[in-house]
Design an enzyme around this catalytic site. Structure first.
Site, PDB file in Angstrom:
ATOM      1  N   CYS A   2       0.846  -1.205   0.000  1.00 29.33           N
ATOM      2  CA  CYS A   2       0.000   0.000   0.000  1.00 29.33           C
ATOM      3  C   CYS A   2       0.877   1.249   0.000  1.00 29.33           C
ATOM      4  O   CYS A   2       2.095   1.168   0.073  1.00 29.33           O
ATOM      5  CB  CYS A   2      -0.879   0.014   1.238  1.00 29.33           C
ATOM      6  SG  CYS A   2      -1.680  -1.570   1.567  1.00 29.33           S
TER       7      CYS A   2
HETATM    8  N1  GLN Z   1      -0.881  -6.704   4.158  1.00 25.55           N
HETATM    9  C1  GLN Z   1      -1.760  -5.570   4.117  1.00 25.55           C
HETATM   10  C2  GLN Z   1      -3.035  -5.854   3.368  1.00 25.55           C
HETATM   11  O1  GLN Z   1      -3.235  -6.900   2.835  1.00 25.55           O
HETATM   12  C3  GLN Z   1      -1.064  -4.362   3.538  1.00 25.55           C
HETATM   13  C4  GLN Z   1      -0.764  -4.573   2.095  1.00 25.55           C
HETATM   14  C5  GLN Z   1       0.131  -3.553   1.481  1.00 25.55           C
HETATM   15  O2  GLN Z   1       0.934  -2.856   2.112  1.00 25.55           O
HETATM   16  N2  GLN Z   1       0.062  -3.527   0.206  1.00 25.55           N
HETATM   17  O3  GLN Z   1      -3.859  -4.990   3.294  1.00 25.55           O
END
Ligand code: GLN
Length: 234
Positions: A2
């Protein structure tokens, strides 16, 4: 991974912080510039912020892409805050796709976003996680331990899962705390306030990169960046 950002300083509108910059979180939801894992952040978004006269942060989340939210775009220029945490999500494989899995998470006092992934089996049992997504379990763990233990939590979880990526970004209305552990983190210090973000939202040369494995603490009095992989680090 994210993308997330936080602001502490003079009140700014959510549109100024999240939608309007040339490489805003909105643009990062479909065209991030520094993302190492994943190409888009279309699995939801969230914004949490404090307003005068109310101790608890307000929060707006959605499981839709940020670009598909005309109502938020309409209201965001009218919402201002001096302490904001916002995120766009690219769900890790196997994680739930739901509004409650989008950052920022909260216990009513603290907002927390996680950019990364962690093996849920290494995390201690927690009460009151908002979702079964790894980030919500991690957030609940930080809420239990307290913001002052943020660096310790990241070190301990990072030791338990050496493959974990643990860029956390938290706020309590008066300070921001962030860790860099496996992904990018940038900082912009202006006369009006300080921004922390997964990646710069514009090409202002004043943005600086935070070294990997650091803890950043921002208050009205200043900014401290300390290494997380030294035993004596805060
Ligand atoms: N693991 C977290 C999720 O699935 C954050 C994912 C991310 O940083 N892309 O939302």
């Amino acid at each position: 991974m994210c993308r997330h950002l936080a602001w502490l300083g003079r009140p700014r509108t959510l549109a100024e912080l999240v939608l309007e910059p040339p490489s805003s979180l909105l643009v990062q939801s479909y065209a991030p510039r520094r993302q190492r894992h994943g190409t888009m952040n279309a699995d939801g978004w969230g914004v949490g912020f404090w307003t005068p006269g109310r101790a608890a942060p307000a929060r707006w989340r959605s499981a839709r892409p940020l670009w598909a939210e005309p109502s938020f775009a309409s209201v965001a220029p009218s919402l201002s805050s001096g302490c904001v945490v916002a995120a766009v999500r690219s769900a890790t494989a196997g994680m739930p796709l739901e509004e409650s899995a989008a950052a920022p998470f909260t216990d009513g006092r603290v907002l927390l976003s996680h950019n990364g992934r962690v093996d849920r089996n290494v995390l201690p049992a927690v009460r009151d996680a908002e979702s079964t997504v790894d980030s919500a379990l991690l957030a609940a763990l930080v809420f239990d331990r307290g913001l002052d233990a943020l660096g310790d939590v990241v070190r301990e979880v990072g030791q338990a899962d050496p493959g974990a990526r643990l860029n956390l970004l938290a706020a309590d209305g008066a300070r921001l705390l962030a860790t860099s552990w496996g992904d990018t983190l940038s900082m912009l210090v202006t006369p009006d306030g300080t921004a922390l973000a997964s990646e710069p939202w514009d090409d202002d040369p004043a943005w600086t990169d935070v070294p990997d494995r650091s803890l950043v603490v921002v208050t009205a009095d200043g900014i401290a960046v300390t290494p997380l992989d030294r035993q004596d680090a805060a």
